[in-house]
Write a protein that holds these residues in place. Structure first.
Motif, PDB file in Angstrom:
ATOM      1  N   LEU A   1       0.828  -1.200   0.000  1.00 24.90           N
ATOM      2  CA  LEU A   1       0.000   0.000   0.000  1.00 24.90           C
ATOM      3  C   LEU A   1       0.870   1.260   0.000  1.00 24.90           C
ATOM      4  O   LEU A   1       0.648   2.184  -0.799  1.00 24.90           O
ATOM      5  CB  LEU A   1      -0.915  -0.014   1.225  1.00 24.90           C
ATOM      6  N   ALA A   2       1.862   1.282   0.876  1.00 25.29           N
ATOM      7  CA  ALA A   2       2.735   2.452   0.958  1.00 25.29           C
ATOM      8  C   ALA A   2       3.520   2.644  -0.330  1.00 25.29           C
ATOM      9  O   ALA A   2       3.654   3.776  -0.835  1.00 25.29           O
ATOM     10  CB  ALA A   2       3.689   2.301   2.143  1.00 25.29           C
ATOM     11  N   GLY A   3       4.043   1.569  -0.890  1.00 22.33           N
ATOM     12  CA  GLY A   3       4.823   1.673  -2.123  1.00 22.33           C
ATOM     13  C   GLY A   3       3.992   2.176  -3.291  1.00 22.33           C
ATOM     14  O   GLY A   3       4.455   3.004  -4.088  1.00 22.33           O
ATOM     15  N   LEU A   4       2.757   1.686  -3.412  1.00 28.91           N
ATOM     16  CA  LEU A   4       1.891   2.146  -4.500  1.00 28.91           C
ATOM     17  C   LEU A   4       1.554   3.625  -4.351  1.00 28.91           C
ATOM     18  O   LEU A   4       1.529   4.370  -5.342  1.00 28.91           O
ATOM     19  CB  LEU A   4       0.613   1.310  -4.522  1.00 28.91           C
TER      20      LEU A   4
ATOM     21  N   HIS B   1       5.553   9.875  -8.615  1.00 26.98           N
ATOM     22  CA  HIS B   1       5.836   9.478  -9.999  1.00 26.98           C
ATOM     23  C   HIS B   1       7.114   8.629 -10.074  1.00 26.98           C
ATOM     24  O   HIS B   1       8.010   8.881 -10.893  1.00 26.98           O
ATOM     25  CB  HIS B   1       5.963  10.710 -10.905  1.00 26.98           C
ATOM     26  N   LEU B   2       7.170   7.608  -9.228  1.00 26.08           N
ATOM     27  CA  LEU B   2       8.304   6.684  -9.182  1.00 26.08           C
ATOM     28  C   LEU B   2       7.865   5.303  -9.652  1.00 26.08           C
ATOM     29  O   LEU B   2       6.667   4.981  -9.625  1.00 26.08           O
ATOM     30  CB  LEU B   2       8.855   6.606  -7.753  1.00 26.08           C
ATOM     31  N   PRO B   3       8.811   4.449 -10.076  1.00 19.36           N
ATOM     32  CA  PRO B   3       8.460   3.069 -10.447  1.00 19.36           C
ATOM     33  C   PRO B   3       7.834   2.333  -9.274  1.00 19.36           C
ATOM     34  O   PRO B   3       8.316   2.409  -8.142  1.00 19.36           O
ATOM     35  CB  PRO B   3       9.815   2.459 -10.843  1.00 19.36           C
ATOM     36  N   SER B   4       6.771   1.600  -9.536  1.00 19.49           N
ATOM     37  CA  SER B   4       5.981   0.998  -8.453  1.00 19.49           C
ATOM     38  C   SER B   4       6.667  -0.183  -7.791  1.00 19.49           C
ATOM     39  O   SER B   4       6.690  -0.281  -6.557  1.00 19.49           O
ATOM     40  CB  SER B   4       4.616   0.566  -8.996  1.00 19.49           C
ATOM     41  N   SER B   5       7.219  -1.099  -8.587  1.00 23.53           N
ATOM     42  CA  SER B   5       7.818  -2.308  -8.004  1.00 23.53           C
ATOM     43  C   SER B   5       8.965  -1.985  -7.050  1.00 23.53           C
ATOM     44  O   SER B   5       8.982  -2.470  -5.911  1.00 23.53           O
ATOM     45  CB  SER B   5       8.287  -3.251  -9.118  1.00 23.53           C
ATOM     46  N   PRO B   6       9.946  -1.152  -7.453  1.00 25.69           N
ATOM     47  CA  PRO B   6      10.997  -0.795  -6.493  1.00 25.69           C
ATOM     48  C   PRO B   6      10.460  -0.065  -5.270  1.00 25.69           C
ATOM     49  O   PRO B   6      10.971  -0.246  -4.162  1.00 25.69           O
ATOM     50  CB  PRO B   6      11.928   0.104  -7.313  1.00 25.69           C
TER      51      PRO B   6
END
Length: 290
Positions: free
Chosen positions: A241-244, A251-256
């Motif tokens: 949740l926090a990463g998404l 506007h950063l890549p989601s997986s990393p």
């Protein structure tokens, strides 16, 4: 910006955010308990090795069918199980230990997989396979993750006691006539299935992070295996949740971003967790160390 706009609105307004969150929640429910068991069995690095072992099979499927979900899934499962069986065979027939066998096959698999993808695909395709596209999860990918998660939970419930016994005393099951090797093979199969379903979302380089980091963090919060399951799953879901949200707003890549969220939870656990953390040892809290 209100709390609603910060946390809720992205998932209400955009279907791709909802699908990404559902996929990550399902991944956490299935893969984190396996990560806990891998740590107990002192096979933490095997998860990383198996994540790369699926790459050649997925790459071969990609060469023939492109980015086809089910074809790449079948290819990844076949490659992962083949590497697991070969590594086990090498460790039993030679002096080389199983972890060293997995490390050797992992390096070979990674090189072969990237080479195969690069022969036909572009750099974008290689990035897709290695790092995933969690924001591009479709209904088929979510269905695959849900099927694997449901299978994992049910199988773990059936073999839980045998698996725990095999974790702590592998010779016990063999001495009393139990199927220790069969339980080990079933466990490896579940690991492969979860890694294959997860690489559709997070990629082969990232999927092992959602399996292992929450599981490692959970060791600092609970001493029982069921407790570590629960804490690890909560950390996995919270990290997703926090990463998404960070990836959406910054506007950063989601997986990393998701993996770094899990890494942050792990760092916090190491520092202030009640069981064996730096803080608990500095304060000498023996009643929390039992």
């Amino acid at each position: 910006m209100s709390l609603y706009e910060l946390v809720v609105e992205p998932f209400v307004s955009y279907g791709f955010m909802r699908r990404a969150l559902i996929g990550c929640v399902a991944l956490s429910l299935g893969s984190v308990p396996l990560g806990v068991l891998l740590i107990i069995r002192r096979m933490s690095l095997m998860g990383d090795a198996m994540a790369h072992a699926i790459l050649p099979g997925a790459a071969v499927a990609f060469l023939f069918a492109g980015l086809s979900l089910w074809t790449m899934t079948i290819g990844g499962v076949v490659a992962g199980l083949t590497v697991a069986l070969l590594a086990g065979l090498v460790s039993r027939m030679t002096p080389l230990r199983e972890d060293a066998s997995f490390a050797a096959f992992y390096l070979i698999s990674l090189g072969l997989g990237v080479l195969l993808v690069s022969t036909r695909g572009s750099n974008v395709d290689i990035m897709h396979v290695l790092f995933g596209t969690v924001l591009a999860l479709d209904d088929g990918s979510i269905l695959l993750i849900a099927i694997v998660t449901s299978l994992t939970i049910n199988v773990l419930a059936i073999i839980y006691r045998l698996l725990v016994a095999e974790c702590f005393n592998p010779d016990f099951l063999r001495n009393v006539g139990g199927a220790g090797r069969a339980v080990h093979l079933v466990f490896l199969t579940l690991v492969v299935l979860n890694l294959v379903s997860g690489f559709q979302a997070l990629g082969t380089l990232m999927v092992v992070g959602i399996m292992m980091l929450p599981a490692a963090a959970a060791r600092f919060w609970s001493e029982t295996i069921p407790g570590q399951f629960i804490v690890g799953v909560v950390i996995g879901i919270g990290s997703s949740l926090a990463g998404l949200l960070v990836s959406y707003h910054a506007h950063l890549p989601s997986s990393p971003a998701i993996i770094l969220g899990a890494g942050t939870a792990y760092a916090i656990s190491v520092l202030v967790g009640p069981r064996g953390s730096f803080l608990s040892q500095a304060l000498h809290l023996p009643h929390l160390q039992r």
